[in-house]
Write a protein that holds these residues in place. Structure first.
Motif, mmCIF file in Angstrom:
data_model
loop_
_atom_site.group_PDB
_atom_site.id
_atom_site.type_symbol
_atom_site.label_atom_id
_atom_site.label_comp_id
_atom_site.label_asym_id
_atom_site.label_seq_id
_atom_site.Cartn_x
_atom_site.Cartn_y
_atom_site.Cartn_z
ATOM 1 N N THR A 140 114.868 -1.369 -66.971
ATOM 2 C CA THR A 140 113.926 -0.566 -67.755
ATOM 3 C C THR A 140 114.561 0.758 -68.160
ATOM 4 O O THR A 140 115.678 1.061 -67.769
ATOM 5 C CB THR A 140 112.601 -0.369 -66.994
ATOM 6 O OG1 THR A 140 111.622 0.132 -67.906
ATOM 7 C CG2 THR A 140 112.753 0.593 -65.844
ATOM 8 N N THR A 141 113.842 1.499 -68.963
ATOM 9 C CA THR A 141 114.429 2.711 -69.535
ATOM 10 C C THR A 141 113.780 3.980 -68.990
ATOM 11 O O THR A 141 112.643 3.962 -68.490
ATOM 12 C CB THR A 141 114.264 2.742 -71.066
ATOM 13 O OG1 THR A 141 112.867 2.858 -71.360
ATOM 14 C CG2 THR A 141 114.834 1.486 -71.705
ATOM 15 N N VAL A 142 114.520 5.050 -69.129
ATOM 16 C CA VAL A 142 114.039 6.367 -68.737
ATOM 17 C C VAL A 142 112.781 6.726 -69.533
ATOM 18 O O VAL A 142 111.815 7.251 -68.981
ATOM 19 C CB VAL A 142 115.159 7.401 -68.990
ATOM 20 C CG1 VAL A 142 114.637 8.814 -68.840
ATOM 21 C CG2 VAL A 142 116.340 7.133 -68.055
ATOM 22 N N ALA A 143 112.796 6.387 -70.813
ATOM 23 C CA ALA A 143 111.642 6.725 -71.659
ATOM 24 C C ALA A 143 110.381 6.015 -71.161
ATOM 25 O O ALA A 143 109.304 6.603 -71.087
ATOM 26 C CB ALA A 143 111.929 6.347 -73.110
ATOM 27 N N MET A 145 109.793 5.001 -68.120
ATOM 28 C CA MET A 145 109.399 5.644 -66.858
ATOM 29 C C MET A 145 108.580 6.906 -67.141
ATOM 30 O O MET A 145 107.578 7.172 -66.492
ATOM 31 C CB MET A 145 110.641 6.035 -66.059
ATOM 32 C CG MET A 145 111.324 4.884 -65.371
ATOM 33 S SD MET A 145 110.369 4.322 -63.931
ATOM 34 C CE MET A 145 111.088 2.703 -63.688
ATOM 35 N N LEU A 146 109.057 7.674 -68.115
ATOM 36 C CA LEU A 146 108.382 8.950 -68.396
ATOM 37 C C LEU A 146 107.060 8.756 -69.133
ATOM 38 O O LEU A 146 106.336 9.707 -69.367
ATOM 39 C CB LEU A 146 109.315 9.883 -69.165
ATOM 40 C CG LEU A 146 110.417 10.504 -68.292
ATOM 41 C CD1 LEU A 146 111.417 11.272 -69.130
ATOM 42 C CD2 LEU A 146 109.808 11.429 -67.232
ATOM 43 N N TYR A 155 107.090 15.995 -65.470
ATOM 44 C CA TYR A 155 108.255 16.352 -66.294
ATOM 45 C C TYR A 155 107.886 17.471 -67.266
ATOM 46 O O TYR A 155 108.605 18.460 -67.401
ATOM 47 C CB TYR A 155 108.775 15.127 -67.043
ATOM 48 C CG TYR A 155 110.009 15.412 -67.870
ATOM 49 C CD1 TYR A 155 111.194 15.820 -67.242
ATOM 50 C CD2 TYR A 155 109.987 15.315 -69.252
ATOM 51 C CE1 TYR A 155 112.327 16.109 -67.990
ATOM 52 C CE2 TYR A 155 111.121 15.609 -69.999
ATOM 53 C CZ TYR A 155 112.287 16.003 -69.367
ATOM 54 O OH TYR A 155 113.397 16.300 -70.107
ATOM 55 N N ILE A 161 111.215 15.711 -60.449
ATOM 56 C CA ILE A 161 111.062 14.288 -60.124
ATOM 57 C C ILE A 161 112.434 13.833 -59.667
ATOM 58 O O ILE A 161 113.404 13.977 -60.417
ATOM 59 C CB ILE A 161 110.680 13.463 -61.377
ATOM 60 C CG1 ILE A 161 109.405 14.012 -62.018
ATOM 61 C CG2 ILE A 161 110.537 11.982 -61.035
ATOM 62 C CD1 ILE A 161 109.181 13.488 -63.441
ATOM 63 N N SER A 162 112.563 13.307 -58.472
ATOM 64 C CA SER A 162 113.894 12.858 -58.066
ATOM 65 C C SER A 162 114.189 11.528 -58.754
ATOM 66 O O SER A 162 113.277 10.764 -59.065
ATOM 67 C CB SER A 162 114.004 12.752 -56.545
ATOM 68 O OG SER A 162 113.577 11.496 -56.112
ATOM 69 N N VAL A 163 115.469 11.279 -58.994
ATOM 70 C CA VAL A 163 115.867 10.031 -59.649
ATOM 71 C C VAL A 163 115.389 8.840 -58.810
ATOM 72 O O VAL A 163 115.031 7.784 -59.324
ATOM 73 C CB VAL A 163 117.396 9.996 -59.872
ATOM 74 C CG1 VAL A 163 117.849 8.627 -60.359
ATOM 75 C CG2 VAL A 163 117.799 11.075 -60.875
ATOM 76 N N PHE A 166 112.227 7.058 -59.678
ATOM 77 C CA PHE A 166 112.272 6.085 -60.763
ATOM 78 C C PHE A 166 112.583 4.684 -60.223
ATOM 79 O O PHE A 166 112.321 3.687 -60.896
ATOM 80 C CB PHE A 166 113.343 6.466 -61.787
ATOM 81 C CG PHE A 166 112.868 7.423 -62.850
ATOM 82 C CD1 PHE A 166 111.692 8.133 -62.702
ATOM 83 C CD2 PHE A 166 113.601 7.604 -64.020
ATOM 84 C CE1 PHE A 166 111.248 9.013 -63.687
ATOM 85 C CE2 PHE A 166 113.173 8.475 -65.014
ATOM 86 C CZ PHE A 166 111.993 9.174 -64.847
ATOM 87 N N SER B 137 120.249 8.629 -54.810
ATOM 88 C CA SER B 137 119.460 8.872 -56.026
ATOM 89 C C SER B 137 118.441 9.989 -55.820
ATOM 90 O O SER B 137 117.940 10.559 -56.779
ATOM 91 C CB SER B 137 118.757 7.588 -56.482
ATOM 92 O OG SER B 137 117.728 7.238 -55.579
ATOM 93 N N THR B 140 119.250 14.238 -56.869
ATOM 94 C CA THR B 140 119.096 15.048 -58.072
ATOM 95 C C THR B 140 117.836 14.640 -58.818
ATOM 96 O O THR B 140 117.134 13.710 -58.418
ATOM 97 C CB THR B 140 120.347 14.966 -58.971
ATOM 98 O OG1 THR B 140 120.261 15.988 -59.966
ATOM 99 C CG2 THR B 140 120.466 13.607 -59.630
ATOM 100 N N THR B 141 117.540 15.377 -59.872
ATOM 101 C CA THR B 141 116.262 15.178 -60.550
ATOM 102 C C THR B 141 116.448 14.600 -61.949
ATOM 103 O O THR B 141 117.510 14.710 -62.560
ATOM 104 C CB THR B 141 115.506 16.512 -60.707
ATOM 105 O OG1 THR B 141 116.243 17.346 -61.594
ATOM 106 C CG2 THR B 141 115.324 17.199 -59.379
ATOM 107 N N TYR B 155 117.615 10.647 -75.531
ATOM 108 C CA TYR B 155 116.189 10.685 -75.187
ATOM 109 C C TYR B 155 115.387 11.272 -76.346
ATOM 110 O O TYR B 155 114.358 10.720 -76.748
ATOM 111 C CB TYR B 155 115.965 11.487 -73.908
ATOM 112 C CG TYR B 155 114.522 11.500 -73.471
ATOM 113 C CD1 TYR B 155 113.886 10.318 -73.102
ATOM 114 C CD2 TYR B 155 113.788 12.676 -73.454
ATOM 115 C CE1 TYR B 155 112.555 10.313 -72.719
ATOM 116 C CE2 TYR B 155 112.453 12.678 -73.072
ATOM 117 C CZ TYR B 155 111.845 11.496 -72.708
ATOM 118 O OH TYR B 155 110.521 11.491 -72.339
ATOM 119 N N ILE B 161 117.745 4.732 -72.813
ATOM 120 C CA ILE B 161 118.673 5.021 -71.719
ATOM 121 C C ILE B 161 118.187 4.180 -70.552
ATOM 122 O O ILE B 161 117.023 4.317 -70.152
ATOM 123 C CB ILE B 161 118.597 6.505 -71.292
ATOM 124 C CG1 ILE B 161 118.876 7.425 -72.484
ATOM 125 C CG2 ILE B 161 119.550 6.783 -70.134
ATOM 126 C CD1 ILE B 161 118.474 8.881 -72.211
#
Lengths: 399, 399
Positions: A140-143, A145-146, A155, A161-163, A166, B137, B140-141, B155, B161
């Motif tokens: 899946t993508t960062v977008a 997730m957000l 955000y 938000i820690s990685v 995700f 993981s 970091t954020t 993004y 991504i």
């Protein structure tokens, strides 16, 4: 039972059903469905809010389907070392086991022991290697997730938000793949996670699970969702008097939803009558909940107890008793202890600071007499036979 | 050598040094430093752009420090299954091994074999379990990740991504922890990654590495950074004529930076004279590069060859020879093959389509005569002894 009737019953009280035609198709199939519900073992009390989905799960069981409870023990043991997620403390194996045992015991109040499968996600997550995690994270993508509401809010507001956070929804979604869930239940705040699991299942060649969400019951404060961490909850295993007293504190305007969702399965709820005096409605609600979790008649008994304590200011009949000796090591040279320490030792206050605050607010009484001085002390010798009260519902007596 | 002189030499030509006082302190310490450079084994040619950091690394070696080359074999073997990162193809173990062997061979043109440590990151990453990855993981954020220029751009523009791409910089940073790097070198586009590694080292109780970046050499197009994937590069192992010809194609205004960064270690570069005719300067540059990688005098020989080919339109002296039989199975019943197929078989075109495009553009000649028809065929019988040319610099001859 006719399929159309099943569908109607199973979706009653639901907020989201993604998708209803898929659910109808699977029900028509005739095969018993695997209905997943995830449990976070970082807390141990099941409260009326979580009971909403448990009752929904029970409906599936009653229609011949299998309840698959997933205990998130693996993720609980990793926690969030960054400390950025308040809901992810790190637990030891023993703590998880203790919580799991408590859960399984409490769940029996709602679920049937038949057609019940309890799984721990450490079973499949614990053996994953770095490559498995990387491949899963590529799904899946960062977008996307957000797009999840809470991540978006954090955000946007600059809250870290820690990685790692995700990765958790992906692991939770992987649970659905591993147990081949046909349906997953959750509160409305879980919808995004439930849909991510659908995507993972599709990528694995499985038919995607139906996501079915139930409303989030508001807490005793009438504002935020009921949750352990906010302390605004009623546990299904709490004593009758505690349940009754807590329920009498909910705001009047929240009663209709408590009637509908807090008294047991949707459809069996007593009718809420808006023309009845609010206090009567609330008493009936509290009795119904206590009856549900402690047996018929327990509600009336709790109500009588409630009236005796609150109307007469008498101490209740089942005050916990303490031994004076338990305070011995906190006494000074003259054999006296601070009242604030006594409150902590007897469980009436959570800390010395909390105890002083209670005294300051006039909420602490010895045999009915308020304690005025936050630094008050009392002699151990005079304690036996005294009764102590903190707030409206916490009591202690010394032998 | 005096420490002040070392610092000056090592930072000459650098863009970022984070931080210079830290580097000065470590140099003053007297202990040989461990200087990390990461290599992506998804390509196999070392080009003049990457050589910039290799020469910087050589400077460290010459001053008694240790070059620690990290071959990113682990991450190359995982790749990016989402296909969202163009720079992350998935390689097999054999492909990685082949690239690694080529690299190590080419690197000897620049690095000293002494004080050289070549490590593969599979050594420590390959054995990580899911818990290790989760904990890493959490270091970091999401917000910090999205501060990296390329992530921010993607993004913002809605280019996907994958969540996996957030994990790779952490793994790369973990390499620094594992080899206890004192310094890490990279192009300016690596600065963010190098700084993330500093943070991980600090969290592990190590002194954070000094991040030292070198400029990104622009490619032959004069616009984008030199890279394998853009095809705008000069490989350090390419034949002299190829290097010379490619370098003669760079835009005039890029010459100063090629003089400074493409001819070897910064500080040993020949001076660029803006008053000299551009073509003279370019020839001198091209000779210098060929001399650097093929030995003194090789530049002049390449220049002579270049002149012979381009001025006289003669074929060059070392045209690759091919056997007519190699085309036999592509011949029709009359023993004829398409010219476009011939171009592919001899490596003059990358595909039949590419071959037709070359013919259309008038770029294909047989013994100096242009081929006009894209569908032209030629008899195998008449091929021996013919010379074929595609574009300016690609030749083939049939035995």
């Amino acid at each position: 039972v006719a399929q159309g009737g099943d569908l109607e019953q199973l979706t009653s009280g639901a907020v989201d059903v993604v998708t209803e035609p898929e659910l109808a198709e699977r029900l028509a199939n005739g095969r018993p469905l695997r209905v997943k519900l995830g449990i976070d073992p970082t807390a141990s009390d099941i409260h009326l809010g979580f009971a909403v989905v448990l009752w929904k799960l029970r409906q599936f069981q009653d229609l011949g389907h299998t309840a698959v409870l997933i205990l998130g023990d693996f993720t609980a043991q990793v926690g969030d070392p960054s400390g950025r997620s308040a809901t992810r403390p790190r637990l030891t194996r023993d703590e998880v086991d203790a919580h799991a045992a408590t859960y399984v015991e409490q769940i029996q109040q709602i679920l049937s022991p038949e057609r019940l499968e309890v799984r721990r996600n450490s079973e499949w997550l614990g053996t994953m290697g770095i490559e498995d995690v990387l491949r899963l994270s590529a799904r899946t993508t960062v977008a996307r997730m957000l797009e999840r509401d809470d991540f978006d809010t954090r955000y946007s507001s600059g809250t870290p938000i820690s990685v790692m956070e995700f990765l958790y929804p992906l692991l939770q979604g992987w649970d659905s793949v591993m147990v081949q869930a046909d349906v997953e239940l959750g509160g409305t705040d879980q919808l995004w996670n439930l849909l991510l699991a659908r995507q993972l299942q599709q990528q694995e060649g499985q038919a995607p699970q139906v996501a079915l969400t139930a409303p989030l019951l508001v807490g005793l404060d009438g504002e935020q969702k009921m949750s352990k961490s906010l302390g605004n909850y009623v546990g299904i295993a709490e004593p009758p008097a505690e349940q009754f007293g807590k329920l009498m504190s909910i705001p009047d305007d929240r009663m209709p939803e408590y009637y509908r969702y807090a008294t047991g399965p949707v459809g069996e709820a007593p009718a809420f009558d808006a023309d009845r005096p609010a206090v009567e409605s609330k008493r009936a609600l509290a009795r119904a909940v206590v009856d549900r979790y402690h047996g018929a008649g327990a509600g009336e008994a709790a109500e009588a107890e409630f009236d005796r304590v609150f109307k007469s200011h008498d101490s209740p009949s089942d005050v916990p008793e303490h031994d004076v000796q338990s305070l011995a090591d906190q006494a000074d040279g003259d054999g006296r202890v601070r009242v604030s320490s006594l409150l902590v030792a007897t469980g009436l206050a959570s800390s010395g600071k909390d105890g002083k605050r209670l005294i300051e607010q006039g909420g602490v009484r010895r045999d009915g007499e308020p304690i005025a001085d936050v630094d008050a002390t009392v002699s151990l010798a005079e304690l036996p036979g005294t009764t102590w009260q903190a707030g409206k519902r916490r009591w202690a007596r010394f032998r």
